[in-house]
Write a protein that holds these residues in place. Structure first.
Motif, PDB file in Angstrom:
ATOM      1  N   GLY A 905      38.490  49.594  50.716  1.00 60.52           N
ATOM      2  CA  GLY A 905      39.386  48.308  51.222  1.00 60.52           C
ATOM      3  C   GLY A 905      40.852  48.442  50.714  1.00 60.52           C
ATOM      4  O   GLY A 905      41.259  49.507  50.710  1.00 60.52           O
ATOM      5  N   ARG A 906      41.277  47.454  50.458  1.00 57.69           N
ATOM      6  CA  ARG A 906      42.797  47.236  50.218  1.00 57.69           C
ATOM      7  C   ARG A 906      43.159  46.892  48.644  1.00 57.69           C
ATOM      8  O   ARG A 906      44.189  47.409  48.175  1.00 57.69           O
ATOM      9  CB  ARG A 906      43.118  46.191  50.960  1.00 57.69           C
ATOM     10  CG  ARG A 906      44.665  45.576  51.002  1.00 57.69           C
ATOM     11  CD  ARG A 906      44.813  44.570  51.607  1.00 57.69           C
ATOM     12  NE  ARG A 906      46.423  44.038  51.608  1.00 57.69           N
ATOM     13  CZ  ARG A 906      47.043  43.302  52.140  1.00 57.69           C
ATOM     14  NH1 ARG A 906      46.352  42.521  53.246  1.00 57.69           N
ATOM     15  NH2 ARG A 906      48.132  42.971  52.177  1.00 57.69           N
ATOM     16  N   TYR A 907      42.161  46.432  47.840  1.00 61.68           N
ATOM     17  CA  TYR A 907      42.273  46.031  46.542  1.00 61.68           C
ATOM     18  C   TYR A 907      41.536  46.885  45.490  1.00 61.68           C
ATOM     19  O   TYR A 907      40.463  46.891  45.767  1.00 61.68           O
ATOM     20  CB  TYR A 907      42.040  44.523  46.148  1.00 61.68           C
ATOM     21  CG  TYR A 907      42.898  43.670  47.154  1.00 61.68           C
ATOM     22  CD1 TYR A 907      44.263  43.322  46.437  1.00 61.68           C
ATOM     23  CD2 TYR A 907      42.262  42.944  48.226  1.00 61.68           C
ATOM     24  CE1 TYR A 907      44.992  42.626  47.452  1.00 61.68           C
ATOM     25  CE2 TYR A 907      43.159  42.157  49.178  1.00 61.68           C
ATOM     26  CZ  TYR A 907      44.335  42.001  48.654  1.00 61.68           C
ATOM     27  OH  TYR A 907      45.087  41.119  49.491  1.00 61.68           O
ATOM     28  N   PRO A 908      41.802  47.382  44.492  1.00 62.79           N
ATOM     29  CA  PRO A 908      41.139  48.423  43.585  1.00 62.79           C
ATOM     30  C   PRO A 908      40.395  47.285  42.621  1.00 62.79           C
ATOM     31  O   PRO A 908      40.609  47.437  41.464  1.00 62.79           O
ATOM     32  CB  PRO A 908      42.188  49.386  42.867  1.00 62.79           C
ATOM     33  CG  PRO A 908      43.528  48.268  42.774  1.00 62.79           C
ATOM     34  CD  PRO A 908      43.440  47.510  44.126  1.00 62.79           C
ATOM     35  N   LEU A 909      39.409  46.903  43.070  1.00 61.58           N
ATOM     36  CA  LEU A 909      38.461  45.836  42.421  1.00 61.58           C
ATOM     37  C   LEU A 909      37.055  45.975  42.823  1.00 61.58           C
ATOM     38  O   LEU A 909      36.974  46.019  43.923  1.00 61.58           O
ATOM     39  CB  LEU A 909      39.276  44.582  42.325  1.00 61.58           C
ATOM     40  CG  LEU A 909      39.071  43.627  43.170  1.00 61.58           C
ATOM     41  CD1 LEU A 909      39.333  42.192  42.691  1.00 61.58           C
ATOM     42  CD2 LEU A 909      40.008  43.779  44.336  1.00 61.58           C
ATOM     43  N   ASP A 910      36.269  45.576  41.977  1.00 62.68           N
ATOM     44  CA  ASP A 910      34.826  45.373  42.301  1.00 62.68           C
ATOM     45  C   ASP A 910      34.806  43.538  42.013  1.00 62.68           C
ATOM     46  O   ASP A 910      35.965  43.156  42.049  1.00 62.68           O
ATOM     47  CB  ASP A 910      33.961  45.811  41.266  1.00 62.68           C
ATOM     48  CG  ASP A 910      33.625  47.464  41.286  1.00 62.68           C
ATOM     49  OD1 ASP A 910      33.246  47.655  42.375  1.00 62.68           O
ATOM     50  OD2 ASP A 910      33.878  48.115  40.330  1.00 62.68           O
ATOM     51  N   ILE A 911      33.757  43.199  42.529  1.00 63.88           N
ATOM     52  CA  ILE A 911      33.526  41.728  42.134  1.00 63.88           C
ATOM     53  C   ILE A 911      33.908  41.390  40.511  1.00 63.88           C
ATOM     54  O   ILE A 911      33.534  42.052  39.875  1.00 63.88           O
ATOM     55  CB  ILE A 911      32.331  41.284  42.380  1.00 63.88           C
ATOM     56  CG1 ILE A 911      31.793  41.358  43.739  1.00 63.88           C
ATOM     57  CG2 ILE A 911      31.957  39.733  41.970  1.00 63.88           C
ATOM     58  CD1 ILE A 911      30.216  41.355  44.137  1.00 63.88           C
ATOM     59  N   GLN A 912      35.058  40.549  40.339  1.00 60.50           N
ATOM     60  CA  GLN A 912      35.460  40.263  39.043  1.00 60.50           C
ATOM     61  C   GLN A 912      35.180  38.864  38.655  1.00 60.50           C
ATOM     62  O   GLN A 912      35.297  37.827  39.430  1.00 60.50           O
ATOM     63  CB  GLN A 912      36.748  40.335  38.919  1.00 60.50           C
ATOM     64  CG  GLN A 912      37.425  41.868  38.927  1.00 60.50           C
ATOM     65  CD  GLN A 912      38.775  42.067  38.936  1.00 60.50           C
ATOM     66  OE1 GLN A 912      39.488  40.970  38.500  1.00 60.50           O
ATOM     67  NE2 GLN A 912      39.297  43.451  38.766  1.00 60.50           N
ATOM     68  N   VAL A 913      34.472  38.628  37.418  1.00 65.52           N
ATOM     69  CA  VAL A 913      34.180  37.255  36.969  1.00 65.52           C
ATOM     70  C   VAL A 913      35.299  37.053  35.851  1.00 65.52           C
ATOM     71  O   VAL A 913      34.999  37.990  34.764  1.00 65.52           O
ATOM     72  CB  VAL A 913      32.849  37.017  36.609  1.00 65.52           C
ATOM     73  CG1 VAL A 913      32.789  35.614  35.852  1.00 65.52           C
ATOM     74  CG2 VAL A 913      31.872  37.344  37.499  1.00 65.52           C
ATOM     75  N   ARG A 914      36.251  36.372  35.909  1.00 66.99           N
ATOM     76  CA  ARG A 914      37.449  36.366  34.948  1.00 66.99           C
ATOM     77  C   ARG A 914      37.089  35.028  34.212  1.00 66.99           C
ATOM     78  O   ARG A 914      37.049  33.995  34.508  1.00 66.99           O
ATOM     79  CB  ARG A 914      38.674  36.293  35.534  1.00 66.99           C
ATOM     80  CG  ARG A 914      38.928  37.731  36.140  1.00 66.99           C
ATOM     81  CD  ARG A 914      40.143  37.381  37.526  1.00 66.99           C
ATOM     82  NE  ARG A 914      41.449  37.269  36.816  1.00 66.99           N
ATOM     83  CZ  ARG A 914      42.125  38.155  36.253  1.00 66.99           C
ATOM     84  NH1 ARG A 914      41.910  39.550  36.229  1.00 66.99           N
ATOM     85  NH2 ARG A 914      43.197  37.941  35.718  1.00 66.99           N
ATOM     86  N   CYS A 915      36.817  35.022  32.861  1.00 73.53           N
ATOM     87  CA  CYS A 915      36.817  34.057  31.771  1.00 73.53           C
ATOM     88  C   CYS A 915      37.705  33.913  30.905  1.00 73.53           C
ATOM     89  O   CYS A 915      38.550  34.849  30.414  1.00 73.53           O
ATOM     90  CB  CYS A 915      35.325  34.362  31.052  1.00 73.53           C
ATOM     91  SG  CYS A 915      33.980  34.859  32.030  1.00 73.53           S
ATOM     92  N   ARG A 916      38.071  32.636  30.800  1.00 75.05           N
ATOM     93  CA  ARG A 916      39.260  32.361  29.647  1.00 75.05           C
ATOM     94  C   ARG A 916      38.902  30.990  28.813  1.00 75.05           C
ATOM     95  O   ARG A 916      37.986  30.315  29.402  1.00 75.05           O
ATOM     96  CB  ARG A 916      40.470  32.328  30.449  1.00 75.05           C
ATOM     97  CG  ARG A 916      40.657  30.922  31.355  1.00 75.05           C
ATOM     98  CD  ARG A 916      42.007  30.724  31.792  1.00 75.05           C
ATOM     99  NE  ARG A 916      42.376  31.756  32.965  1.00 75.05           N
ATOM    100  CZ  ARG A 916      43.220  32.581  33.188  1.00 75.05           C
ATOM    101  NH1 ARG A 916      44.242  32.437  32.261  1.00 75.05           N
ATOM    102  NH2 ARG A 916      43.434  33.235  34.095  1.00 75.05           N
TER     103      ARG A 916
END
Length: 916
Positions: A905-916
């Motif tokens: 695809g276009r973006y170099p990411l897997d599914i990301q779960v971002r916690c803060r």
């Protein structure tokens, strides 16, 4: 059933404008419209039809000027055979005593014409125009019956060209009546020079000896010349010349035409013909210390950015429905930055050539080929048609080149006489005697028209004999293959080389040019219908690296029935190449700019995070507009950080723009970002005043250690798209080496997600889920499996193809959208949804191109999705803070779902779960 009235139907005239703006008399009658028609297989009832035609209408109705095979003809019969046409006309010339001529733009193939029962003439050939004088059999005070018999037998010796997309049968260009005085100008040729000298050779047919005057008046009287004549009865050849003061030259940028008329005044009356000419010179020349030539227009080098124009319309086939359609064709090419078109295996309609003259598009015009062997009958037929075409189209300033043959079609002989299968091994031979005939044809064309470049054979088998243009074809996919191939051709091209020539002949210093290229045939089972933007970008960079290359012909302008490599769809709708996302404002026209910054590097590279990278640059100049100036090279290294455009570095420097051709520039040294991103180096060449001259780009897959760097207080959990615990689609598959997961129709992917332990993150306050997703358009091959077809000679004839079964098909982004919706659920509860506008594929799918394992087999190449970001509601985030694990579901509507991982695809990411 009562037949419709022929008179009523004829009132709606298709193509009502004059067919020949380059040679137009005022007193004429357009005969396009409804004629009565009858089709017969060859050999049945030819005489009966003629007798019936004199007494009554034929049973069917046909719309002239459309081929009887085309939908617009109202017949739609694709069979070879005999077409009988009948039309009743009442018309008399404005001036008494005028001669009357019946003119046909083109009829395929053998044509006979009767007027009021009198046979007025015959013509053989499918592409040339012809006329018959019908004065003696015309009733100026009553009705006149015109009867036409057109026979198209698809003979092997016919100059048929590439008609397989839709057959040209019978009348396929306009028909009209024209009145002329007793003495008239048959034709005139204009030969122009850059100093404004215009030489005119005119043929005048005089009924009787007389004194006469030939007046030439152009540019509203600003250009005038008069010649006093003494005519003899019969044909008179008149040669004269005049000078145009301060001549305005014709070019694609300034397509100035000197419009006006020729007026012959003789004892029998006046003959006025509206016509025009353009002042321009086509040639070749050496520049500097080079031992090879460049193509020149008006004495200056020109880089030819061109396309292969099949000149095919889905409803009219090779006849355009309207004049606006022809004009728009030229506009659609010019808006892409193209400056010429190669009309493929056929001469173009004069009306479209007029628009090329008027709007400014250079034309490389092919002669139609025959498909049998080069026997005597085929040669005779070919020579006749070539003569007619050059005679008809001589005055069009847009035409800069004649191509006499294409890819040796019709020039190969079998071992046995008449054999189309060749010898026992199936080989066909381009015999020495045929080579000599082609050489004679080249020399004949040069003698007939010394004002243009002539190509013997647009070569794909390394088999030129004598030519003004040293051209070649190639269809390859993959950066390294294209680079190696083009480099080898350039290196092997020099005076004295036998490369690309046959029979022991050697190259001259003729300009090197590609006359067909593209990836449509460079892929197993052909390219299907797939993204071409990525390939096109690096291919044009490779072309512009080479000082020796003068241009290219890209296959093709529009998609056709079995080739889907067009800039546009067959219906004229646009494809989205996606370049503007890399460099704001960039379009295809930037790759066609005469002044261009070449990036001498692969279109994408894998580099380490933080690495310093050298990017070699070249300047390519085929315009003197900026010579002697300093242009600014403005560059920017940027990447997308979850929807935010981050500029890592930028700068600019002056570039001395001093001369034609290709020269090295200082290498650009840049430092990559220090994280996993797709980085883009965007370049702009900027002139004084801020005008952007051209744009270019190169991409980098920047890789760190595989982890996502966390900002202060943020922890990221990566979930590979292929790690789903369950899926509920009726049809599901993976592609791009497992980096992409797709599901057809409604369904869901479910993932088990483990959040950071309390030791890593004591409190989870907010959770955001980010991923790249697109809709999923299901193809026939996804449901039924791949089906391939034999790419034999039928494909060269235009045999249709169902691309849905092609293993390489993945529809390029265009005006048609396939939409879907993805809903994000946590432990079964929806937390947000995203509309997915399309299932796109174009140059923006960088990673889907970068990680293709095999160049000539496309695995959903160029496909990509949309960045999706869902913030989890606080009440659910609170539950997850306690449990620290959950079930993530990505549910799709009926439009399906494609999920893109790190290497797709276009973006170099897997599914990301971002916690803060």
């Amino acid at each position: 059933m009562t037949k419709p009235s022929l008179t009523a139907e004829a009132s709606a005239i298709p193509r009502p404008e004059h067919p020949r703006p380059d040679w137009q008399r005022p007193d004429w009658l357009n005969l396009n419209g409804t004629w009565s028609f009858r089709f017969e297989p060859i050999g049945e009832g030819a005489g009966t039809s003629r007798e019936d035609g004199e007494a009554k209408d034929f049973p069917e109705r046909i719309k002239v000027p459309f081929s009887w095979s085309s939908p617009l003809s109202s017949i739609g019969n694709n069979k070879a055979g005999i077409g009988w046409y009948r039309r009743t006309v009442t018309w008399h010339p404005e001036a008494s005593g005028s001669r009357i001529f019946l003119h046909f733009g083109a009829v395929d193939y053998q044509c006979d014409v009767w007027v009021n029962g009198v046979h007025t003439g015959s013509h053989r050939g499918g592409y040339g125009n012809f006329e018959f004088e019908v004065t003696d059999c015309w009733d100026a005070d009553g009705e006149n019956t015109i009867l036409v018999r057109a026979e198209d037998a698809d003979g092997d010796d016919q100059a048929r060209g590439k008609q397989g997309y839709g057959e040209i049968r019978g009348i396929w260009q306009p028909v009209w009546l024209e009145a002329r005085p007793q003495s008239y100008v048959q034709d005139a040729k204009f030969r122009t020079s850059l100093d404004g000298q215009v030489e005119v050779t005119a043929r005048i047919l005089a009924k009787e000896p007389s004194a006469a005057k030939l007046a030439l008046r152009f540019q509203d009287g600003a250009v005038e010349h008069t010649e006093e004549l003494t005519l003899v009865a019969g044909e008179n050849t008149i040669r004269t010349s005049f000078q145009v003061a301060e001549p305005r030259l014709w070019s694609p940028e300034t397509p100035h035409l000197y419009e006006g008329e020729l007026r012959l005044t003789a004892a029998s009356g006046e003959d006025a013909v509206a016509t025009y000419f353009g002042i321009r010179e086509i040639g070749t020349a050496r520049f500097g210390q080079r031992d090879y030539r460049w193509i020149t227009l008006n004495g200056k080098p020109i880089y030819l950015n061109g396309t292969l124009d099949q000149s095919f319309h889905p409803t009219g086939y090779f006849t355009y429905p309207t004049d606006e359609d022809m004009r728009d064709e030229i506009f659609l090419m010019k808006r892409l930055g193209l400056n010429f078109a190669r009309i493929h295996i056929k001469p173009e309609e004069p009306r479209k050539l007029y628009w090329a003259d008027k709007l400014g598009l250079l034309i490389m015009q092919d002669m139609p080929c025959f498909w049998g062997e080069p026997g005597e009958s085929a040669r005779t037929a070919y020579e006749s048609e070539a003569r007619e075409v050059i005679e008809r189209d001589y005055n069009h300033p847009s035409i800069f080149s004649w191509i006499m043959f294409n890819e040796t079609w019709g020039l190969k002989s079998g071992k046995a006489a008449g054999s189309l299968t060749g010898d026992e091994s199936g080989n066909m031979n381009y015999l020495p005697e045929t080579q000599e005939w082609v050489q004679r044809i080249y020399r004949w064309a040069k003698e007939t028209d010394p004002t243009r470049l002539v190509e013997d054979n647009s070569a794909c088998n390394w088999d030129h004999v004598e030519t003004d243009l040293n051209t070649w074809h190639f269809y390859l996919n993959g950066y390294e293959k294209v680079r190696e191939h083009v480099g080898k051709v350039v290196e092997s091209t020099h005076p004295g080389s036998t490369f690309n020539y046959i029979g022991g002949r050697m190259q001259t210093d003729a300009p090197l040019m590609n006359s067909e290229c593209g990836n449509v045939w460079g892929i197993e089972h052909s390219a299907g219908d797939s993204d071409l933007a990525w390939h096109y970008h690096y291919m044009l960079n490779e072309f512009r690296r080479h000082d020796k290359m003068c241009g290219f012909v890209f296959t093709e302008f529009r998609d056709v029935t079995n080739e889907f490599n067009g800039y546009y769809r067959l219906d004229g709708t646009e494809k989205d190449f996606g370049y503007g996302e890399f460099v704001p404002g960039m379009t295809l026209a930037d790759l066609h700019a005469p002044d261009f910054i070449v990036i001498d590097a692969p279109p994408s590279q894998t580099v380490a995070a933080g690495a310093k990278v050298s990017v070699p640059l070249l300047r390519s100049s085929f315009s003197d507009r900026h010579h002697g100036r300093t242009l600014n090279l403005v560059w920017e290294l940027w990447h997308d950080d979850l929807g935010v455009r981050v500029v890592a570095d930028r700068g600019e420097r002056g570039v001395a723009w001093e001369d034609y051709g290709v020269a090295e520039l200082a290498t650009l040294e840049i430092a990559m970002p220090k994280q996993d991103v797709v980085a883009v180096l965007a370049l702009r060449l900027v002139a004084e005043g801020g005008e952007t001259v051209s744009r270019n780009f190169v991409a980098f897959d920047v890789r760190g250690d595989g982890t996502v760097p966390d900002s202060a207080g943020v922890h990221t959990v990566n979930v590979p798209v292929g790690s789903f615990a369950q899926q509920t689609f009726a049809l599901q598959w993976e592609s791009i080496q497992g980096a992409k997961a797709s599901g057809a129709g409604a369904g869901a992917f479910a993932y088990e997600v483990r959040l950071p332990e309390r030791e890593e993150m004591a409190l989870i306050g907010d959770i955001e889920i980010a991923f790249e997703a697109g809709a999923k358009r299901v193809l026939a091959r996804n449901l039924e499996g791949v089906k391939t077809s034999d790419h034999g000679i039928g494909y060269m004839h235009g045999a249709s193809a169902n691309v849905e079964y092609n293993p390489n098909t993945y529809y390029m982004t265009d005006e048609i959208r396939h939409e879907s919706k993805v809903t994000v659920c946590i432990d079964g509860e929806p937390v947000g949804s995203v509309h997915l506008p399309d299932d796109p594929a174009d140059a923006r799918g960088i990673l889907s191109w970068h990680y293709q394992p095999v160049d000539n087999r496309l695995d959903e190449a160029g496909s990509y999705g949309y960045l999706c970001r869902i913030k989890v509601p606080g009440r659910i985030a609170a539950k997850l803070d306690r449990s620290r694990n959950f079930r993530l579901e990505l549910r799709a509507g009926e439009g399906g779902l494609a999920l893109y991982g790190r290497n797709a695809g276009r973006y170099p990411l897997d599914i990301q779960v971002r916690c803060r």
